[in-house]
Motif scaffolding. Sequence first.
Motif, PDB file in Angstrom:
ATOM      1  N   TYR A 137      -1.872  -3.361   6.022  1.00  0.00           N
ATOM      2  CA  TYR A 137      -3.354  -2.958   5.266  1.00  0.00           C
ATOM      3  C   TYR A 137      -3.912  -1.446   6.211  1.00  0.00           C
ATOM      4  N   ASP A 138      -3.804  -2.910   7.869  1.00  0.00           N
ATOM      5  CA  ASP A 138      -4.238  -1.437   8.510  1.00  0.00           C
ATOM      6  C   ASP A 138      -3.704   0.557   8.752  1.00  0.00           C
ATOM      7  N   LEU A 160      -2.954   1.435   5.961  1.00  0.00           N
ATOM      8  CA  LEU A 160      -1.780   2.087   4.017  1.00  0.00           C
ATOM      9  C   LEU A 160      -2.088   3.453   4.174  1.00  0.00           C
ATOM     10  N   THR A 219     -12.815   0.300   7.472  1.00  0.00           N
ATOM     11  CA  THR A 219     -11.646  -0.181   6.999  1.00  0.00           C
ATOM     12  C   THR A 219      -9.849   0.592   7.046  1.00  0.00           C
ATOM     13  N   GLU A 220     -10.557   1.915   7.566  1.00  0.00           N
ATOM     14  CA  GLU A 220      -9.462   2.479   8.014  1.00  0.00           C
ATOM     15  C   GLU A 220      -9.529   3.655   9.275  1.00  0.00           C
ATOM     16  N   LEU A 277     -12.972  -1.468  -1.718  1.00  0.00           N
ATOM     17  CA  LEU A 277     -11.118  -1.857  -1.540  1.00  0.00           C
ATOM     18  C   LEU A 277     -11.101  -1.693  -2.763  1.00  0.00           C
ATOM     19  N   TRP A 313      -8.318  -0.702  -4.809  1.00  0.00           N
ATOM     20  CA  TRP A 313      -6.541  -1.188  -5.098  1.00  0.00           C
ATOM     21  C   TRP A 313      -6.472  -1.314  -6.675  1.00  0.00           C
ATOM     22  N   ARG A 370       4.022  -4.509   0.666  1.00  0.00           N
ATOM     23  CA  ARG A 370       2.951  -4.088   1.262  1.00  0.00           C
ATOM     24  C   ARG A 370       1.746  -4.531  -0.198  1.00  0.00           C
ATOM     25  N   ALA A 378       0.680  -7.901   2.322  1.00  0.00           N
ATOM     26  CA  ALA A 378      -0.115  -7.535   2.604  1.00  0.00           C
ATOM     27  C   ALA A 378      -1.781  -7.326   2.140  1.00  0.00           C
ATOM     28  N   LEU A 379      -2.010  -6.473   0.829  1.00  0.00           N
ATOM     29  CA  LEU A 379      -3.022  -6.369   0.008  1.00  0.00           C
ATOM     30  C   LEU A 379      -3.297  -7.815  -0.027  1.00  0.00           C
ATOM     31  N   SER A 428      -5.016  -9.239   3.469  1.00  0.00           N
ATOM     32  CA  SER A 428      -5.942  -9.088   3.241  1.00  0.00           C
ATOM     33  C   SER A 428      -7.244  -9.484   2.463  1.00  0.00           C
TER      34      SER A 428
END
Length: 435
Positions: free
Chosen positions: A184-185, A187, A212-213, A304, A308, A332, A335-336, A339
Amino acid sequence: MDRRPRDARLRQVGTSRAGLPLRLLSVGHGSRQVLVVAGPHANEPVGGATVLRLAERVLADPRLCDGADVTWNLLLCLDPDGSRRNEGWLSGPYTLGHHFRHFFRPGFMEQPEWLPDGAEGATLPETRTLLALQDELRPFLQCSLHGVDVGGGFVELTRDLPGLAPRLAHIATRLDIPLERGPYDTLYWPTLGPAVYRIPPPRRGDLAAAITEAAVESTWFHPHPYGTVTAVVEAPMWGVTAVQDASVPADAEETLRGVSRTLRRDTALLEELLARIRPYLGTAGDVDRLLAPVDDYVLVCPGLADSWDPDTGPGTDVDGGARPLPPLTTARLTALRISARRIALRTAGLLHQLVTASGHDPSGATADLDRLVDAWCADYHDGHGARWIPVARQAEYQARVVLAAFDLARRPDPASGRGARPLGAPPVRTEVPFE
């Protein structure tokens, strides 16, 4: 240090907000500097064990320091105040429920690696200490040691280190550590190889984007003008095999809709609990410290979920442009899912601590929070197969990755001359026996 006082020196380089010393262990006497930062995030303790392991390795192998004209500078803990707040789970038992009920991570504005107002505007003494060290040492390599509570290992780089990805894969395979093929980190970040990602240059954005980013200036990039390569080395505590599955599932969009729905539902539950709890908390300083990350998490969750959800359109970048999600592999999507659950569990754990600290629970929130924490931890176990990775193996993995990054970073860079090593110096042997 007692055995080798000339080669290993310990000095205090700063003081935390609570008055705890920030200590730097320097090993070797070379003219070129490596800086390794442990404990930048309070809830990620493995770096403390890793730097001690690195010190032993460097003292035992002259090729790693004096033979390479290198001094290793190991900052033992960047946030000792926050780390102390995690002591409730550090001695075990190492269960997810125990971990999240005693979890602490400060709010975004109190995390010492971030520079939301630039280096000149840094106010935290821990941040100013790290900036001063970077300006003093001008390291050719900086490693920031992080931990992943649930998932897998990966590395983020401010400059490419060609050859790191296969070394990372070899280390992870030898130690049975899953590698994240879509964390996620990272993405929206460029991929340099499996589980290796390029940190984009910082750019201005709102607070939610910064949280978040990492779309903000940071101590990762501060030494960039010196030719420094920063490697952020993430080591998992509970491993999940599916984070390394690069296959493309047939129902990717429906899975993503489910992740977004779940995050919205969990956020609504937590907001309702927060509203019940807040009137009884008072205004003590400890309450403010616990509420700050809760407010951060509640702030970012709706955005978020929308970014998504395939039905609400693509996400937007910090300049306001459309930004679709990258290809949705099993890794992915896993991971989402992890997260989204992580944000909810951290919030629930902090709310549980707030109720406990208040000394009374007239709203009856404790039982509801216990039920949520137990159910969400069970999802990690049953839905993801999360398995505890022993601390010694976490530290060994992280130490080997740091040594691999060091071996690549010290090599000559034809474009800049950065990282030259003595002619004929052999490669560093990172595959030492695992204790």
